[in-house]
Design a protein around this motif. Structure first.
Motif, short mmCIF file in Angstrom:
data_model
loop_
_atom_site.label_atom_id
_atom_site.label_comp_id
_atom_site.label_asym_id
_atom_site.label_seq_id
_atom_site.Cartn_x
_atom_site.Cartn_y
_atom_site.Cartn_z
N ARG A 99 0.87 -1.17 0.00
CA ARG A 99 0.00 0.00 0.00
C ARG A 99 0.90 1.22 0.00
O ARG A 99 1.65 1.45 0.93
CB ARG A 99 -0.89 -0.01 1.24
CG ARG A 99 -1.92 1.08 1.33
CD ARG A 99 -3.01 1.00 0.27
NE ARG A 99 -3.56 -0.32 0.09
CZ ARG A 99 -4.57 -0.83 0.78
NH1 ARG A 99 -5.16 -0.15 1.70
NH2 ARG A 99 -4.99 -2.04 0.53
N LEU A 130 -5.14 -0.17 7.75
CA LEU A 130 -5.13 -0.84 6.45
C LEU A 130 -4.97 -2.34 6.61
O LEU A 130 -4.48 -2.82 7.61
CB LEU A 130 -4.04 -0.28 5.54
CG LEU A 130 -2.62 -0.14 6.08
CD1 LEU A 130 -1.85 -1.42 5.95
CD2 LEU A 130 -1.93 0.97 5.34
N ASP A 131 -5.44 -3.05 5.60
CA ASP A 131 -5.18 -4.48 5.47
C ASP A 131 -4.97 -4.74 3.99
O ASP A 131 -4.77 -3.80 3.21
CB ASP A 131 -6.29 -5.34 6.09
CG ASP A 131 -7.63 -5.23 5.39
OD1 ASP A 131 -7.72 -4.62 4.30
OD2 ASP A 131 -8.61 -5.78 5.91
N HIS A 134 -8.52 -3.18 2.31
CA HIS A 134 -9.15 -1.93 2.74
C HIS A 134 -8.15 -0.96 3.35
O HIS A 134 -7.09 -1.36 3.81
CB HIS A 134 -10.22 -2.22 3.79
CG HIS A 134 -11.22 -3.22 3.35
ND1 HIS A 134 -11.12 -4.56 3.66
CD2 HIS A 134 -12.34 -3.09 2.62
CE1 HIS A 134 -12.14 -5.21 3.14
NE2 HIS A 134 -12.90 -4.34 2.50
N SER A 135 -8.56 0.31 3.39
CA SER A 135 -7.82 1.31 4.17
C SER A 135 -8.79 2.43 4.53
O SER A 135 -9.67 2.79 3.74
CB SER A 135 -6.63 1.86 3.39
OG SER A 135 -7.05 2.50 2.21
N THR A 149 -5.68 6.76 0.96
CA THR A 149 -7.09 6.67 1.34
C THR A 149 -7.58 8.06 1.72
O THR A 149 -6.81 8.87 2.23
CB THR A 149 -7.28 5.69 2.52
OG1 THR A 149 -8.67 5.49 2.73
CG2 THR A 149 -6.64 6.19 3.79
#
Length: 164
Positions: A99, A130-131, A134-135, A149
């Motif tokens: 990311r 975050l993962d 998603h964030s 994001t």
């Protein structure tokens, strides 16, 4: 630069076990330069290390030196997080996900336990969770910038609480 992972053999109790260390290079295919912080994801079947890095080295005391020429826009989001799956046999590390576009003043990476999981990136002006997919982020003040994001403005009297 490089980071090491450890595979343990033997009982490990009282110094009777033997540790076998190996290096996972953060350059080449992985390409995570200038690590700031490292942590391990919770709840993974294979050890997965998270590396917070700033390849351009734009920490706040040096940001004025790293600004591009006047005809281009300065990027305040130069940090990134990479997830490396560490395989003990053979002793390798593979980049699982990355990311980019995190705040350049990011200082810490906090892996979070399940059920939430993922990690919290802490910067001077924002918190970004975050993962792999998603964030989400919260701006802590008006100076917060993050390209990874959108940042939600915190309420004027933002209070954060971390519970067990």
């Amino acid at each position: 630069g490089g980071a090491g992972g450890a595979a343990e053999r033997g009982s490990g109790g009282g110094g009777t076990g033997r540790r076998s260390w190996y290096r996972v290079p953060l350059d080449g295919d992985v390409s995570l330069h200038h690590a700031i912080d490292v942590g391990f994801l919770h709840g993974r079947a294979t050890p997965t290390a998270l590396v917070l890095a700033d390849p351009r080295q734009t920490w706040p005391g040096r940001s004025d030196r790293r600004q591009p020429p006047p005809d281009t826009r300065w990027n305040p989001s130069t940090c990134e997080v990479g997830a490396l799956v560490l395989s003990p046999l053979p002793r390798t590390g593979a980049l699982l996900w990355r990311r980019q576009g995190l705040p350049s003043n990011s200082t810490a990476l906090l892996p979070l336990p399940l059920p939430l999981g993922g990690a919290l990136v802490v910067s001077d002006n924002a918190l970004v969770w975050l993962d792999q997919v998603h964030s989400h982020g919260v701006a802590l003040n008006g100076e917060a910038r993050c390209e990874a994001t959108p940042l939600v403005d915190g309420p004027p009297s933002l209070t954060l609480s971390l519970r067990d």
